[in-house]
Each structure stands twice: as structure tokens, then as C-alpha cells.
Scaffold this active site. Sequence first.
Site, short mmCIF file in Angstrom:
data_model
loop_
_atom_site.label_atom_id
_atom_site.label_comp_id
_atom_site.label_asym_id
_atom_site.label_seq_id
_atom_site.Cartn_x
_atom_site.Cartn_y
_atom_site.Cartn_z
N GLY A 191 7.33 -5.74 -28.64
CA GLY A 191 8.36 -6.76 -28.49
C GLY A 191 9.74 -6.26 -28.83
O GLY A 191 10.74 -6.75 -28.30
N GLU A 238 10.97 -4.59 -25.77
CA GLU A 238 11.29 -5.64 -24.80
C GLU A 238 12.59 -6.35 -25.15
O GLU A 238 13.40 -6.66 -24.26
CB GLU A 238 10.12 -6.63 -24.72
CG GLU A 238 8.90 -6.02 -24.06
CD GLU A 238 7.65 -6.86 -24.20
OE1 GLU A 238 6.89 -6.96 -23.23
OE2 GLU A 238 7.41 -7.43 -25.30
#
Length: 257
Positions: A108, A111
Site C-alpha cells: 500500500g 500504491e
Amino acid sequence: MEFLLVTPQVRPGVALIQLNRPKELNALNGQLVEEIRDALLLLDNDDAVRVVVITGSERAFAAGADIRQMAGKSAIDMFTDSRFATLEQIRRFRKPLIGAVSGFALGGGCELAMTCDMLVASETAQFGQPEIRLGTMPGAGGTQRLVRAVGKVRAMEMVLTGEPISAHEAHRLGLVNRVVPVGQYLEEAYRLAASIAAMSPVAARLAKESVNRAFETHLDEGLHFERKNFYLTFASEDQKEGMAAFLEKRKPEFKGR
């Protein structure tokens, strides 16, 4: 905010958001993602802020999602979880957003970094999508934005092996703008932000929209979108000031109008 440090004017026109969960290496739990969203919404509505820099610590930008929050969830739990909608709100931030990355930017965290418009990395930065090692896969854009940034075959290797890439390889592949020594990455991000903050905020927003549209549509539609935004800049005071300053051989004073 519990997990963020926000400085609205770290440089003229430049705000700083710093992730602050040091014990967890800035792992992204639901509350932290919501705090990032809320901070960006506030800064988006602050006319004094023209560019935002988001960073973590020297050790970790963000080491991934908070696995403790996710391990026991069902498919329906994840489907109804609001974090992906919150990440989409972060992606739609209208002003230029620069990521200053050092250490781990994994899962994450990678991302989140890829939602930024530009990335400045320290030499210690590592970018990766290791979800495959946990029996799952990226779910917040890792299979989509990574392909657009580094190409299909390199993204496929990263996603299917979980192996990260170094800052220098990320730069070679086009994932980051520049790599600097670890003691300089934040200042380098500020320098980049300051150079953008000196431009017309109206033109910067429209230009950002147009560049992003290139990833989301075919060429003809993208050219049409770009042209409409180009025409729109001529309705701004900044365009009149910028061209007058050029003709008068002086520095423009952009007001964001």
C-alpha cells in the site's frame, strides 16, 4: 490528527504532510488513510497552498498496509471497507502532489506513492508490491499504475515475485523523477515543489488534469481534453499576467485567479 504531522507552509506555497506511525513503519491502517484524505481536502481548499509534499521517515515512507487490520477479514468485509474509496479521493487531489520517499515504499505504501504526481527518492528507497507473499495481490492500484510506470514485464515480475526494486532502478524505469542522498531527499522535494509553486496555480491544475487524462483515454480524446483546458487558461488573470510579464521582461506575479 493522530498519525499525521501537517505543516501548511513549510516553504512559500508549499505544504508538508508527514506520515507518523514510526513503530509500525507508517503502515497504512484505515485511520491513517482517512487522515491523509482529510488533510488533502483541507489543503485543496487553502488558496495559500499551491503544492503539497507527502513523506514518511528516513526508514520508511510506508511499509505497506496494516496486516493486523486485514488478516481476519472476509471478502465481504473488504468489499464494504471504505479505504479504497478513500484512496480514490486521495487520487483526485487537484493540486500538484509530490512524494518524498526514503526507505520502504511497499504494498500500500508503493500504491500511495504512485498516486503522487512526482516522486523524489533517497538512495535507500525501495519500491515493491509484496502482497503475493501473503497469499493475496495488490488491490489499490498496484497492478495498474505500476504497469503504466515501469512497463508490463517488469511490473509482472515485481507483482508475481514480490521482489522490490531499488531507487536507482525505479528512476531508470521512470517510476521516480530523481534520486538523491538520503540526507537530501526532503530538501530536493521542497526545491521541486517551490519551482512549481512559482507557476500559475490555475494553469498547474489544468495541466495536471491533462497529463493524467493521457493515462485514462485514447489519444484523440486526450488531445480534445488538453485543448479545452488550454483554452480555459485564457479566462484567467494569471495567463494575462504571465504573457504581459514575458513581453515586459519581468518576473510574473501569479495570483491563482
